[in-house]
Design an enzyme around this catalytic site. Structure first.
Site: not given
Length: 262
Positions: A232, A123, A234
């Site tokens: 994202h 990001c 993660e």
């Protein structure tokens, strides 16, 4: 620091990943912070250890940090990058900035790449990666004709809804990232107001959103794993096969770097 043991019984340390922190103000005090959600897949999926470093003391120690680590990871953040770094006026005064992080990471990126370190930016990390190569950004995609609104649909919704699938990403075929992931299209979350406008010198797009926005980029001039993504990965990495493959590839690259340097 955690260790592994190889087949000969020799103890081997895990790769160490540099993770720069960011600024957060609370009750009149400044903090250096990093969201745990970014760290979890580095430890549990990439199988690496972490070295978090402050960005508020300037860039003098970058070379020292890079001598210690086997990879670099740049997270997302709620702050926007100072647009003077890419030749624009500030058009989003409602969004906070973190100039210490800007200056640290943009100095860090070329040093890490030239040293051969694996690099992964998420990001804001992709945006920093692009600016470090001389590129620029859309400061407000949602106010740009022809572009989608890439922000979370309802900021008051649950985290599961905010980070849930938002739009499709299409990979550029016959690229190393397409080979790693093993498919050409998949759904991603989307929680950003800004995005890559002009790719920096040497960067190649690896994936696009339906509106054409660059969702992943890499610099083929560097042989090591180097990747920035706008979504994202993660978030709940272990439950998403695509995200898992990316973090595993990053960890494998860090292990290869660690083995080469001994």
């Amino acid at each position: 620091m955690s260790n592994n043991t190889d087949h000969s019984g020799k103890t081997m340390r895990k790769p160490l990943i540099l993770v720069p922190t960011g600024s957060r103000e609370r009750d009149g005090l400044d903090y250096q912070v990093m969201g745990t959600k970014y760290l979890v897949p580095l430890v549990s999926v990439s199988n690496c250890d972490i070295l978090m470093v402050p960005t508020c003391f300037g860039s003098d120690a970058i070379d020292t940090y890079l001598d210690l680590v086997d990879g670099v990871f740049l997270s997302g953040a709620s702050t926007n990058i100072d647009p003077t770094l890419y030749g624009q006026e500030w058009l989003t005064p409602d969004q906070s900035q973190d100039k210490d992080r800007d200056n640290f990471n943009i100095a860090l990126i070329p040093k890490a790449l030239n040293k051969g370190l694996p690099f992964f930016g998420v990001c804001r990390g992709l945006q920093e990666y692009n600016i470090a190569h001389g590129g620029d950004l859309y400061q407000a995609l949602h106010d740009t004709e022809g572009m989608m609104d890439h922000r979370e649909k309802d900021p008051d919704a649950s985290l599961e809804e905010c980070y849930g699938p938002n739009h499709k990403v299409t990979l550029v075929p016959n690229t190393w990232l397409a080979d790693v992931i093993g498919q050409t299209e998949f759904m991603v979350n989307s929680l950003h107001g800004q995005g890559v406008k002009t790719l920096g010198q040497g960067l190649s797009a690896l994936a696009h959103a339906p509106d054409g926005l660059v969702e992943a980029a890499s610099n083929p001039a560097f042989a090591q794993f180097n990747l920035g993504v706008q979504w994202h990965p993660e978030w709940m990495t272990a439950h998403n096969p695509v995200y898992t493959k990316i973090f595993k590839a990053f960890g494998d690259a860090a292990r290869q770097y660690a083995a080469q340097r001994g």
